[in-house]
Design an enzyme around this catalytic site. Sequence first.
Site, PDB file in Angstrom:
ATOM      1  N   LYS A  98      52.299 -92.688 -35.511  1.00 45.37           N
ATOM      2  CA  LYS A  98      52.257 -93.183 -34.135  1.00 45.37           C
ATOM      3  C   LYS A  98      51.770 -92.116 -33.162  1.00 45.37           C
ATOM      4  CE  LYS A  98      56.221 -94.371 -32.456  1.00 45.37           C
ATOM      5  NZ  LYS A  98      56.474 -93.370 -31.402  1.00 45.37           N
ATOM      6  N   ARG A 174      63.060-100.727 -27.462  1.00 41.87           N
ATOM      7  CA  ARG A 174      63.584-100.732 -28.827  1.00 41.87           C
ATOM      8  C   ARG A 174      64.624-101.823 -29.050  1.00 41.87           C
ATOM      9  NH1 ARG A 174      64.320 -94.334 -30.475  1.00 41.87           N
ATOM     10  NH2 ARG A 174      62.165 -93.692 -30.068  1.00 41.87           N
ATOM     11  N   ARG A 209      57.980 -82.801 -44.686  1.00 40.63           N
ATOM     12  CA  ARG A 209      57.657 -82.122 -43.426  1.00 40.63           C
ATOM     13  C   ARG A 209      58.385 -80.782 -43.314  1.00 40.63           C
ATOM     14  NH1 ARG A 209      58.070 -86.757 -38.805  1.00 40.63           N
ATOM     15  NH2 ARG A 209      60.279 -86.480 -39.289  1.00 40.63           N
ATOM     16  N   ARG A 238      63.938 -79.970 -40.845  1.00 42.19           N
ATOM     17  CA  ARG A 238      64.908 -80.596 -39.950  1.00 42.19           C
ATOM     18  C   ARG A 238      66.082 -81.134 -40.742  1.00 42.19           C
ATOM     19  NH1 ARG A 238      62.219 -84.750 -35.725  1.00 42.19           N
ATOM     20  NH2 ARG A 238      64.169 -85.761 -36.304  1.00 42.19           N
ATOM     21  N   ARG A 249      67.499 -94.099 -40.882  1.00 44.51           N
ATOM     22  CA  ARG A 249      66.684 -94.208 -39.659  1.00 44.51           C
ATOM     23  C   ARG A 249      65.703 -95.369 -39.761  1.00 44.51           C
ATOM     24  NH1 ARG A 249      64.419 -88.351 -39.745  1.00 44.51           N
ATOM     25  NH2 ARG A 249      63.026 -89.088 -38.095  1.00 44.51           N
TER      26      ARG A 249
END
Length: 274
Positions: A98, A174, A209, A238, A249
């Site tokens: 995105k 959202r 990542r 992270r 998530r």
Amino acid sequence: MACIVNFSAITQPKPQPCFASLPASTSSHRSNSPKLQTSYLSFASNNSRISLRYDRTLAVSPPRETLLSKAPNFMIVAAAKKPEPLKIMISGAPASGKGTQCELITQKYGLVHVAAGDLLRAEVAAGSENGRRAKQFMEKGQLVPDEIVVMMVKERLLRPDAHKNGWLLDGYPRSSSQATALKEFGFEPDLFILLDVAEDTLVERVVGRRLDPVTGKIYHLKYSPPETEEIAARLTQRFDDTEEKVKLRLCTHHQNVEAVLSMYKDITVKACQW
């Protein structure tokens, strides 16, 4: 991830009654019919392709000064109406690409990029009234209430640059309540883009990542590895970039998206992986 954005516009006549009738003796006559402008927006990357069609009517005026042959002191004077700027919402799961698509769209079409998360952080840093209210919830680890966030979004979309150039609303609304609130404030998109990527692909992207704490650059162990061993040695992950947490998530994201899609089903375009 390399992405391509293309745009084309086709203007077609749309039959309508004439704005004014000129005498039969007038030597020439131009069509004053409004025209239908069809714009095609296409986005492509290694993982997804999207093609959008957006129609809007352009009001085409008569010549700026049309002097009638039998009325030397009479003129028809009109100006073309400027088309309304585009208003787009975009939604995508974590690691769906995105951010890349938003950057390409805003650079290509000059839309104002509005991300609710960025607004929230900026308001807190500035110490505004909304920021102080939001900080109270954030310090407790609680979600910031809708009424605070929607007011931030409203104030940003009302600024002159967004009104003049159009806007790209990133990751918001959202929930159906947020979408309803925006509609009540008069903010309705022309297009709702949904980036749809397979869950296995999303999990792979997130788990791989890594962050360089020195430069802030994001790497991926498979798709965008660090340039040197020195950089590789200092990369961090992270805390929530684990397979278990990213699946939670994603579940939350899917639930939220389903609620929002019902509000924008007539203007939704889904970009699937290909």
